[in-house]
Structures are given as structure tokens and as C-alpha cells.
Enzyme design. Structure first.
Site, short mmCIF file in Angstrom:
data_model
loop_
_atom_site.label_atom_id
_atom_site.label_comp_id
_atom_site.label_asym_id
_atom_site.label_seq_id
_atom_site.Cartn_x
_atom_site.Cartn_y
_atom_site.Cartn_z
N ARG A 133 0.87 -1.19 0.00
CA ARG A 133 0.00 0.00 0.00
C ARG A 133 0.90 1.24 0.00
O ARG A 133 1.77 1.37 0.86
CB ARG A 133 -0.92 0.00 1.23
CG ARG A 133 -1.86 -1.20 1.25
CD ARG A 133 -3.02 -1.01 2.21
NE ARG A 133 -3.93 0.01 1.75
CZ ARG A 133 -4.88 0.55 2.52
NH1 ARG A 133 -5.02 0.18 3.77
NH2 ARG A 133 -5.69 1.47 2.04
N ASP A 147 -2.67 9.79 6.76
CA ASP A 147 -1.81 8.69 6.30
C ASP A 147 -0.42 9.17 5.92
O ASP A 147 0.52 8.40 5.91
CB ASP A 147 -2.49 7.99 5.11
CG ASP A 147 -3.79 7.35 5.56
OD1 ASP A 147 -3.76 6.21 6.01
OD2 ASP A 147 -4.83 8.03 5.54
O1 MRU Z 1 -7.57 2.52 3.71
P1 MRU Z 1 -7.46 2.45 5.19
O2 MRU Z 1 -8.68 1.95 5.88
O3 MRU Z 1 -6.21 1.79 5.66
O4 MRU Z 1 -7.40 3.96 5.54
C1 MRU Z 1 -6.43 4.56 6.20
C2 MRU Z 1 -7.07 5.17 7.32
O5 MRU Z 1 -7.25 4.49 8.30
C3 MRU Z 1 -7.58 6.52 7.25
O6 MRU Z 1 -7.24 7.28 6.17
C4 MRU Z 1 -7.30 7.17 8.57
O7 MRU Z 1 -8.10 8.27 8.73
C5 MRU Z 1 -5.85 7.53 8.71
S1 MRU Z 1 -5.31 7.34 10.29
C6 MRU Z 1 -5.18 5.74 10.62
#
Ligand code: MRU
Length: 371
Positions: A95, A251
Site C-alpha cells: 500500500r 496517512d
Molecule cells: O484505507 P485504510 O482503511 O487503511 O485507511 C487509512 C485510514 O485508516 C484513514 O485514512 C485514517 O483516517 C488515517 S489514520 C489511521
């Protein structure tokens, strides 16, 4: 955090089985609470890519344990430079957006490379210690974020003379997204535990519905009052004075304060600014990317399979989990996982080091070592 009265983290080493890591299966929530075993690098990479584990902090901690399992899990794999680099690349490619993942992998790589002169058993111990340290630091940072964010909620509660503080959040940046406590939700739990009246507006967060399936679930486990709202409702609630503040996670945040977070965050930030509502982003240090400046131009945005947009999973009237198609058969779709909110829309960042303005000067005041 507690689930039916028992304390859980989201990832841990299985008791008595040093070659097995356990996780909460986030794909099964909210309908089923299930624990899964990870026994190899490949198990871990799949768990991250297919989102059995998700959320910036947790994918970082999972990748750290993945590097441990790559060499000390169920499969034999010599711990040499070539294999270390291969394992690191496999995990980093799962990812792209959350920087916590490559941050954790890089820490594991330098730990393993430093230990070349050690015996395999000493290396195993060092790798496990490093992975556990990464997980512990993540939990502790999130606990501290809760204490700093608590001050903000306290002030608003005081201004409202103890009336309920209404907080809007997007996606899941709770304890499920980290090792424990969460980022955006940690201040909420801290406020609730101190008896401050809080209520959450939980964006459902299409297409994967992390708000509906995860945030609503973990808030209920803790006893925090919340209402699930369609993703498009936030602006309407803000216009009517029904939102006191917004808190989301992130993120990746660049050195000038641009923040990547779950798709849809940007629209909420713009609506918050238009309505004079404070918009906070809570994040541990591991989410800052001090090498990047312009988030819109530089942050890599994950594009996921279009089936996540074309289909929805849920429980039918007989209690069975079903996936249904929600568009005409031949409709094509696009599925960007994240967007970037420019710094100008963000009131402040809340990190384990404190609260800072969302610009380079503010960030560097908390992180002078990157100045
Ligand atoms: O795609 P995900 O569920 O892994 O998404 C990332 C997140 O959890 C969010 O963007 C979140 O708000 C960031 S903080 C953990």
C-alpha cells in the site's frame, strides 16, 4: 482497548508461539469478531494489501512484524542482505500512501542489517524486540495524542457550559487503525473517560465503509454516543451549527502541512473552513514525511479495485453476509483511496509531542531535529 470487557491490541505475538503473529480480522467486523494467525512474510503482505489489517499505524506495526516473520516465522529463510531487501520491497509495495509502512520497514531493515555478526537466535531476538518496540511506540504515541487532544475538547465543552460536544470524523482513525487508542478518536475516548459529554458524527466512508463498520463499532464498544451519517451530510450539519469540531487522522503529512487521508477528507475540510469550524488532524510522528513538501503533487495516492465502488457488502435480513452490485452491469468505476487536504484548511495538528500550527514553521517547532 476493551472488547466486551477484555483488553485487546490490534496485533500481538501469539502466546507460546514465537513464529505466529495474531491480528483482529477487520474484514469481518462489525458482524463477527475474529482473530487470525499470520505465520509468514507472505501472510502479512496479503493481510495488509487485502485490508485484514488497515489504518496507518497498524499497517506500519504489521509490516514490522512481517519483517520479523520473513526470517523467523514458520518458513526457513536465510536472513541476508538480499532477502532482507526483497522482503522490504514486498511489504512496501502493498500500500503506497501511508508512510508509516515504509517508516516501520526501514527501521526493521536497519536493525536486521546491523546484526549481521550475530547468531540467528540473537538476530531473532533483536528483530522481535524492534517490532515490539514499534508497536509499543505506536500505542504510547496515540495515548499521548489523546491527552493533548483532550485539552481542545475540554475548552469547547467549557465554552458550551458542559453541553454535548459534537465531533465529526471520517474513516476510522480509532484504535483499530493503530495498535491501541487511535489518533483522531484517542482524544474522544480521553474526554469520554473524564465525563465530558461527547457525541460523534461518523461518516460512513464509502466505498469500504470504515466509518460504518469500524468507527461505529469501536465507539459503541467504548460506550461513546454516535450517529452514522452518509458521507455527503457533513456540510449540511456544519451549516446548521451541529458540528463543533472535526477530527480526522492522516496517512501522510508533508513538511509544509499538506495531509493525505481517506478519500473525502478534503471536502470535509473545505466545508469546515467555509463554516468556521475547527478542523484538526491527529497523527503520530511516524506519519510525517519530512522529505516531501507539496502534498498534492508528491504524495502517492493508492488506486484500488473498482469492484469496491460497484459492490457493497452487508448483512441481509436472514443475518447472512452478502455482496450486492449497486450499479448497472456495465458501469465502469474509479476508486482512489485517499485525497490530500492542503494545509490552509487545517486548524492544527495533534501529535504525541503536542499541538502545532499546520505549516512548516509550526511542524518544525515540534520537530526541531528536521529543521
Ligand atoms: O484505507 P485504510 O482503511 O487503511 O485507511 C487509512 C485510514 O485508516 C484513514 O485514512 C485514517 O483516517 C488515517 S489514520 C489511521
Amino acid at each position: 482497548m476493551n472488547i466486551d470487557g477484555s483488553h485487546y491490541r490490534t496485533i500481538w505475538l501469539k502466546e507460546g508461539s514465537p513464529d505466529t503473529v495474531q491480528i483482529i480480522n477487520q474484514k469481518a467486523l462489525p458482524f463477527k469478531f475474529e482473530i487470525l494467525d499470520l505465520r509468514s512474510l507472505e501472510d502479512t503482505a496479503k493481510a495488509i494489501k487485502d485490508m485484514y489489517v488497515r489504518g496507518a499505524g497498524l499497517i506500519g506495526a504489521s509490516a514490522a512484524f512481517g519483517m520479523y516473520l520473513a526470517f523467523f516465522g514458520a518458513k526457513e529463510n536465510p536472513c541476508n542482505k538480499e532477502n532482507i531487501d526483497k522482503a522490504a520491497l514486498l511489504l512496501k509495495n502493498t500500500r503506497p500512501t501511508a508512510i508509516n509502512l515504509s517508516w516501520a520497514v526501514d527501521r526493521m531493515v536497519s536493525c536486521l542489517l546491523k546484526k549481521e555478526e550475530m547468531t540467528p537466535e540473537q538476530k531473532r531476538e533483536a528483530a522481535l524486540k524492534q517490532a515490539q518496540e514499534i508497536a509499543d511506540e505506536d500505542a504510547e504515541s496515540c495515548r499521548q495524542i489523546g491527552l493533548h487532544g483532550l485539552d481542545i475538547i475540554k475548552q469547547i465543552s467549557k465554552k458550551k457550559k458542559g453541553e454535548t460536544v459534537n465531533i465529526l470524523t471520517h474513516c476510522n482513525a480509532g484504535w483499530l487503525a493503530f495498535v491501541d487508542y487511535g489518533s483522531a478518536l484517542s482524544p474522544v475516548y480521553a474526554a469520554f473517560d473524564q465525563g465530558i459529554k461527547v457525541h460523534l458524527w461518523v461518516d460512513e466512508t464509502r466505498p469500504r465503509n470504515q466509518g460504518a463498520s469500524l468507527t461505529a463499532w469501536e465507539l459503541a464498544q467504548h460506550g461513546v454516543s454516535c450517529d452514522l451519517i452518509p458521507d455527503n451530510a457533513g456540510g449540511h450539519l456544519m451549516q446548521r451549527g451541529m458540528v463543533d469540531l472535526v477530527i480526522t487522522g492522516a496517512d501522510r503529512v508533508t513538511r509544509n502541512g499538506d495531509a493525505a487521508n481517506k478519500i473525502g477528507t478534503y471536502l470535509k475540510a473545505v466545508a469546515a473552513k467555509e463554516n468556521d469550524i475547527p478542523f484538526y488532524i491527529a497523527l503520530p510522528s511516524s506519519t510525517f514525511d519530512f522529505k516531501m513538501k507539496d502534498g498534492v503533487k508528491e504524495i502517492p495516492i493508492e488506486e484500488r479495485d473498482s469492484s469496491e465502488v460497484r459492490y457493497v457488502e452487508g448483512k441481509n435480513s436472514e443475518g447472512k453476509i452478502e455482496t450486492v452490485q449497486i450499479c448497472p452491469d456495465k458501469t465502469t468505476a474509479r476508486n482512489w483511496g485517499f485525497d490530500v487536504t492542503p494545509a490552509k484548511y487545517i486548524t492544527s495538528f495533534i501529535s504525541e509531542r503536542g499541538i502545532c500550527q499546520a505549516d512548516e514553521k509550526g511542524i518544525i517547532s515540534l520537530y526541531p531535529e528536521f529543521g
